[in-house]
Motif scaffolding. Structure first.
Motif, mmCIF file in Angstrom:
data_model
loop_
_atom_site.group_PDB
_atom_site.id
_atom_site.type_symbol
_atom_site.label_atom_id
_atom_site.label_comp_id
_atom_site.label_asym_id
_atom_site.label_seq_id
_atom_site.Cartn_x
_atom_site.Cartn_y
_atom_site.Cartn_z
ATOM 1 N N PRO A 73 0.842 -1.199 0.000
ATOM 2 C CA PRO A 73 0.000 0.000 0.000
ATOM 3 C C PRO A 73 0.878 1.251 0.000
ATOM 4 C CG PRO A 73 0.060 -0.961 2.183
ATOM 5 C CD PRO A 73 0.831 -1.887 1.281
ATOM 6 N N GLY A 74 0.467 2.243 -0.752
ATOM 7 C CA GLY A 74 1.166 3.515 -0.779
ATOM 8 C C GLY A 74 0.195 4.618 -0.393
ATOM 9 N N ARG A 75 0.698 5.804 -0.323
ATOM 10 C CA ARG A 75 -0.151 6.925 0.068
ATOM 11 C C ARG A 75 0.219 8.143 -0.768
ATOM 12 N NH1 ARG A 75 -3.185 7.455 4.567
ATOM 13 N NH2 ARG A 75 -2.169 5.659 5.499
ATOM 14 N N ASN A 76 -0.785 8.820 -1.310
ATOM 15 C CA ASN A 76 -0.572 10.067 -2.019
ATOM 16 C C ASN A 76 -0.204 11.113 -0.968
ATOM 17 O OD1 ASN A 76 -0.926 12.638 -3.149
ATOM 18 N ND2 ASN A 76 -2.441 11.878 -4.616
ATOM 19 N N PRO A 77 1.008 11.686 -1.037
ATOM 20 C CA PRO A 77 1.430 12.618 0.007
ATOM 21 C C PRO A 77 0.594 13.909 0.050
ATOM 22 C CG PRO A 77 3.073 12.506 -1.734
ATOM 23 C CD PRO A 77 2.040 11.467 -2.031
ATOM 24 N N ARG A 78 0.004 14.270 -1.062
ATOM 25 C CA ARG A 78 -0.772 15.499 -1.104
ATOM 26 C C ARG A 78 -2.159 15.329 -0.473
ATOM 27 N NH1 ARG A 78 -0.655 18.053 -6.712
ATOM 28 N NH2 ARG A 78 1.477 18.361 -6.036
ATOM 29 N N THR A 79 -2.802 14.175 -0.811
ATOM 30 C CA THR A 79 -4.186 13.986 -0.343
ATOM 31 C C THR A 79 -4.296 12.990 0.801
ATOM 32 O OG1 THR A 79 -4.611 12.181 -1.896
ATOM 33 C CG2 THR A 79 -5.038 14.440 -2.673
ATOM 34 N N GLY A 80 -3.274 12.170 0.994
ATOM 35 C CA GLY A 80 -3.338 11.141 2.023
ATOM 36 C C GLY A 80 -4.099 9.909 1.568
ATOM 37 N N GLU A 81 -4.578 9.910 0.324
ATOM 38 C CA GLU A 81 -5.355 8.792 -0.218
ATOM 39 C C GLU A 81 -4.472 7.553 -0.358
ATOM 40 O OE1 GLU A 81 -7.598 7.697 -4.427
ATOM 41 O OE2 GLU A 81 -6.588 9.615 -4.182
ATOM 42 N N LEU A 82 -5.007 6.383 0.047
ATOM 43 C CA LEU A 82 -4.279 5.121 -0.108
ATOM 44 C C LEU A 82 -4.290 4.717 -1.579
ATOM 45 C CD1 LEU A 82 -5.426 3.012 2.962
ATOM 46 C CD2 LEU A 82 -3.163 3.935 2.507
ATOM 47 N N ILE A 83 -3.111 4.338 -2.072
ATOM 48 C CA ILE A 83 -2.970 3.918 -3.467
ATOM 49 C C ILE A 83 -2.157 2.631 -3.481
ATOM 50 C CG2 ILE A 83 -1.994 4.517 -5.711
ATOM 51 C CD1 ILE A 83 -2.247 7.454 -4.887
ATOM 52 N N PRO A 84 -2.687 1.574 -4.119
ATOM 53 C CA PRO A 84 -1.909 0.329 -4.172
ATOM 54 C C PRO A 84 -0.718 0.479 -5.125
ATOM 55 C CG PRO A 84 -3.938 0.106 -5.427
ATOM 56 C CD PRO A 84 -3.981 1.451 -4.773
ATOM 57 N N ILE A 85 0.433 -0.014 -4.701
ATOM 58 C CA ILE A 85 1.627 -0.028 -5.541
ATOM 59 C C ILE A 85 1.829 -1.469 -5.994
ATOM 60 C CG2 ILE A 85 4.121 0.362 -5.626
ATOM 61 C CD1 ILE A 85 3.715 2.512 -3.467
ATOM 62 N N ASP A 86 1.827 -1.666 -7.315
ATOM 63 C CA ASP A 86 1.934 -3.008 -7.886
ATOM 64 C C ASP A 86 3.305 -3.629 -7.624
ATOM 65 O OD1 ASP A 86 -0.627 -2.769 -8.959
ATOM 66 O OD2 ASP A 86 0.121 -1.976 -10.871
ATOM 67 N N ALA A 87 3.349 -4.957 -7.712
ATOM 68 C CA ALA A 87 4.629 -5.677 -7.637
ATOM 69 C C ALA A 87 5.460 -5.253 -8.841
ATOM 70 C CB ALA A 87 4.383 -7.180 -7.668
ATOM 71 N N ARG A 88 6.770 -5.234 -8.676
ATOM 72 C CA ARG A 88 7.639 -4.844 -9.781
ATOM 73 C C ARG A 88 9.029 -5.418 -9.582
ATOM 74 N NH1 ARG A 88 7.680 0.675 -6.787
ATOM 75 N NH2 ARG A 88 9.724 0.501 -5.895
ATOM 76 N N ARG A 89 9.781 -5.410 -10.665
ATOM 77 C CA ARG A 89 11.171 -5.852 -10.609
ATOM 78 C C ARG A 89 12.057 -4.620 -10.650
ATOM 79 N NH1 ARG A 89 12.631 -10.680 -14.457
ATOM 80 N NH2 ARG A 89 13.156 -8.933 -15.771
ATOM 81 N N VAL A 90 13.090 -4.604 -9.812
ATOM 82 C CA VAL A 90 14.028 -3.481 -9.770
ATOM 83 C C VAL A 90 15.452 -4.015 -9.851
ATOM 84 C CG1 VAL A 90 12.487 -1.988 -8.435
ATOM 85 C CG2 VAL A 90 14.103 -3.456 -7.245
ATOM 86 N N VAL A 91 16.340 -3.172 -10.342
ATOM 87 C CA VAL A 91 17.763 -3.516 -10.406
ATOM 88 C C VAL A 91 18.442 -2.958 -9.166
ATOM 89 C CG1 VAL A 91 19.919 -3.203 -11.675
ATOM 90 C CG2 VAL A 91 17.771 -3.432 -12.917
ATOM 91 N N THR A 92 19.247 -3.785 -8.528
ATOM 92 C CA THR A 92 20.046 -3.315 -7.397
ATOM 93 C C THR A 92 21.520 -3.475 -7.771
ATOM 94 O OG1 THR A 92 20.067 -5.481 -6.320
ATOM 95 C CG2 THR A 92 18.312 -3.957 -5.686
ATOM 96 N N PHE A 93 22.347 -2.609 -7.210
ATOM 97 C CA PHE A 93 23.785 -2.677 -7.435
ATOM 98 C C PHE A 93 24.484 -2.739 -6.095
ATOM 99 C CE2 PHE A 93 27.939 -0.559 -7.691
ATOM 100 C CZ PHE A 93 28.565 -1.410 -8.577
ATOM 101 N N HIS A 94 25.415 -3.668 -5.970
ATOM 102 C CA HIS A 94 26.230 -3.784 -4.769
ATOM 103 C C HIS A 94 27.689 -3.658 -5.197
ATOM 104 C CE1 HIS A 94 22.850 -5.031 -2.294
ATOM 105 N NE2 HIS A 94 22.481 -5.778 -3.312
ATOM 106 N N ALA A 95 28.344 -2.618 -4.727
ATOM 107 C CA ALA A 95 29.747 -2.377 -5.076
ATOM 108 C C ALA A 95 30.637 -3.441 -4.445
ATOM 109 C CB ALA A 95 30.167 -0.993 -4.600
ATOM 110 N N SER A 96 31.697 -3.807 -5.160
ATOM 111 C CA SER A 96 32.658 -4.768 -4.616
ATOM 112 C C SER A 96 33.487 -4.090 -3.528
ATOM 113 C CB SER A 96 33.590 -5.264 -5.726
ATOM 114 O OG SER A 96 34.472 -4.233 -6.122
#
Length: 115
Positions: A73-96
């Motif tokens: 669940p997410g929230r619109n910071p301006r209105t406070g309305e609850l907004i669902p945030i869908d599942a997603r794939r993200v890239v992460t980087f870990h430095a050596s």
């Protein structure tokens, strides 16, 4: 060792694909077309591997990984309305550790990038 000296451009301190191709042209001796194609092929291969769900491990630099984030669940910071945030794939980087040591040992800006 290839060195990329700061060219004094104040607009951006980011290293670009065009600058990488220019380095290959200047310091390795490839022609400009080959340099651009090599840089593009390198990043295309990394992108394709990540899209396919494979990790990318660059020794002495770091690891790129795909992580699946669950819906939440997410929230619109301006209105406070609850907004669902869908599942997603993200890239992460870990430095050596080696890259982390180089970054910690660097003195201020303007140090050359050693490739």
């Amino acid at each position: 060792m290839i060195e990329f000296a700061d060219d004094g451009a104040e607009a951006s301190s980011a290293l670009t694909k065009a600058q990488l191709a220019e380095l290959l042209f200047d310091q390795i001796g490839l022609n400009k077309r080959e340099s651009k194609e090599m840089v593009d092929a390198f990043f295309d291969l990394i992108s394709k591997s990540l899209v396919d769900g494979d990790d990318v491990k660059l020794s002495g630099f770091g690891n790129f990984q795909i992580r699946t984030k669950a819906p939440r669940p997410g929230r619109n910071p301006r209105t406070g309305e609850l907004i669902p945030i869908d599942a997603r794939r993200v890239v992460t980087f870990h430095a050596s550790s080696k890259l982390k040591e180089q970054i910690q040992g660097a003195e201020g800006g303007g140090t050359p990038v050693h490739l």
